[in-house]
Design an enzyme around this catalytic site. Structure first.
Site, short mmCIF file in Angstrom:
data_model
loop_
_atom_site.label_atom_id
_atom_site.label_comp_id
_atom_site.label_asym_id
_atom_site.label_seq_id
_atom_site.Cartn_x
_atom_site.Cartn_y
_atom_site.Cartn_z
N ALA A 233 0.80 -1.23 0.00
CA ALA A 233 0.00 0.00 0.00
C ALA A 233 0.83 1.28 0.00
O ALA A 233 0.42 2.29 -0.55
CB ALA A 233 -0.95 0.01 1.19
N GLY A 237 -1.98 6.00 -2.20
CA GLY A 237 -2.75 6.68 -3.25
C GLY A 237 -3.81 5.77 -3.87
O GLY A 237 -4.97 6.17 -4.02
N LYS A 238 -3.42 4.54 -4.19
CA LYS A 238 -4.36 3.61 -4.84
C LYS A 238 -5.34 3.04 -3.81
O LYS A 238 -6.50 2.76 -4.13
CB LYS A 238 -3.60 2.50 -5.56
CG LYS A 238 -2.74 3.04 -6.70
CD LYS A 238 -1.99 1.92 -7.43
CE LYS A 238 -0.98 2.48 -8.41
NZ LYS A 238 0.19 3.08 -7.76
N ASP A 256 1.75 -3.15 4.37
CA ASP A 256 3.07 -2.69 3.93
C ASP A 256 4.12 -3.18 4.91
O ASP A 256 3.81 -3.53 6.05
CB ASP A 256 3.12 -1.16 3.83
CG ASP A 256 4.21 -0.70 2.85
OD1 ASP A 256 3.92 -0.61 1.64
OD2 ASP A 256 5.34 -0.47 3.30
N CYS A 354 5.34 0.83 -11.81
CA CYS A 354 5.55 2.10 -12.52
C CYS A 354 6.88 2.02 -13.26
O CYS A 354 7.69 2.93 -13.22
CB CYS A 354 5.47 3.29 -11.59
SG CYS A 354 6.56 3.20 -10.17
#
Length: 404
Positions: A233, A237-238, A256, A354
């Site tokens: 996480a 943001g997501k 996390d 990303c």
């Protein structure tokens, strides 16, 4: 168009912190902007943009200025002089800028721009890797696109309002935005502005999130009432996007390795009015085992090289090392095998990064589907998003379903 001494001194101090003390550019810029309360928005804009520009073009400017790391203050001034000449600023008669060779700078720029790694200001190894993975033509376009400054994209928090109402609220603050085609919740700023200082942000009406990053939660097809797990996480943001798509109904577990990131997420969730989120630190394998076959939806937003977000983090061009990418590929494989077991039969999984490198993306998915756990999944579809095609961050996402 003239240079102001106090702004330039702040810029030089900031570059010293980034290049010589290993600090992160975004943190250094945030600190620099608080330095003088008398600065207006154009002063702050100059400082932020100039620091990022010189960080982005570090290799090119250093080669033109003929300076090598570690850079002393004279070296930093010489790099700044290159930036000023190439940007068309008249060089003031300050001691540090005496004898700036303007014609030589322009000549060296033309000469050095013939070599792509110098022109696009990246390490040689990164250029070689990009060509190897994407091919000469695609990589040349992609790295040029990654050197364009990132646009500021907002994601409407639909728990608190609509895109239209947010646009009107911002318009009242003289912040103009535009809609984005095929993006239900996104607004693009026409001009950069510090949106974090607005009441609209403090009230949780929006988050700043890249347009391609906003596609991930929709791709996972989360619905109100589901049990959803965000396994990496981070600051969330997501996670927050999924909470709004779930309309606060159901259970959203944010996991996390780092407690500090989940603390940040808690603060953001409170501001967003997102209250269906549970927080779990992955401090042992038990945390994962307890959730085996329990989730309707699982997001693995995997750790990666970040080669899709260089426009946003230009200093990572200099911090990233080839060994890191080799190691992160191993981590991606392990994470995919381990966390996929959380998906229940009939549930869905999204693997996202990303990065624009196939070795971190589709090749990881192909490899996973051949493993023992991977054979229990059906590949549905994937999306490869390049900055050179979309104008936003480079992203990858693959959707898979666990067989019933």
């Amino acid at each position: 168009m003239r240079l102001h001494r106090n702004l330039v001194y702040t810029t030089i101090d900031s570059l010293n912190a980034i290049f010589n003390e290993g600090e992160y550019a975004d943190k250094v810029v945030a600190r620099a902007l608080k330095k003088d309360k008398r600065w207006g928005s154009s002063d702050r804009k100059f400082v932020a943009e100039t620091i990022y520009e010189i960080v982005r073009w570090k290799r090119l400017y250093a080669e033109i200025a003929e300076v090598k790391e570690p850079y002393d203050r004279d070296n930093l001034w010489r790099m700044f002089a290159v930036w000023a000449v190439l940007r068309g600023y008249p060089i003031p008669d300050w001691r540090q800028l005496e004898g700036t060779p303007e014609r030589k700078i322009k000549g060296r720029f033309d000469e050095l721009s013939k070599t792509r790694a110098i022109k696009e200001s990246i390490p040689d190894w990164m250029d070689e890797l990009g060509v190897k993975e994407l091919g000469e033509k695609v990589w040349a376009k992609e790295i040029a696109a990654q050197n364009q400054p990132a646009k500021v994209i907002l994601r409407t928090n639909t728990l608190k309002g609509t895109k239209e109402s947010l646009r009107n609220t911002l318009m009242d603050l003289n912040i103009e935005t535009e809609y984005l085609k095929d993006q239900p919740d996104a607004l693009v700023l026409k001009e950069r502005a510090n949106v974090f200082l607005t009441d609209a942000f403090k009230q949780g009406l929006f988050e700043v999130q890249d347009a391609n990053s906003q596609l991930v939660a929709n791709f996972l097809d989360v619905q109100p009432g589901m049990r959803v797990v965000d396994t990496c996480a981070g600051a969330g943001g997501k996670t927050l996007h999924m909470a709004s798509l779930m309309n606060n109904k159901g259970q959203l577990i944010a996991m996390d390795l780092y407690e500090s990131k989940l603390k940040q997420l808690k603060l953001r969730a409170k501001r967003n009015g997102a209250f269906n989120i549970e927080y779990r630190i992955i401090d042992s394998t038990k945390v994962i085992k307890k959730l085996h076959e329990k989730a309707d939806r699982v997001l693995i937003d995997a750790p990666c090289s970040g080669l899709g977000v260089l426009k946003r983090n230009p200093d990572s061009k200099w911090k990233l090392q080839p060994e890191f990418i080799d190691n992160i590929r191993k981590v991606q494989s392990e994470v995919l095998e381990s966390y996929s077991k959380i998906v229940k039969p009939g549930g869905k999984l999204v693997y996202a990064t990303c990065s624009v490198l196939p070795s971190e993306n589709q090749e990881q998915v192909e490899k996973f589907l051949k493993t023992e756990i991977g054979q229990q999944f059906t590949f549905i579809e994937d999306r490869k998003m390049l900055a050179s095609e979309s104008g936003f961050d480079g992203f990858y996402m693959a959707l898979m379903e666990r067989k019933k």
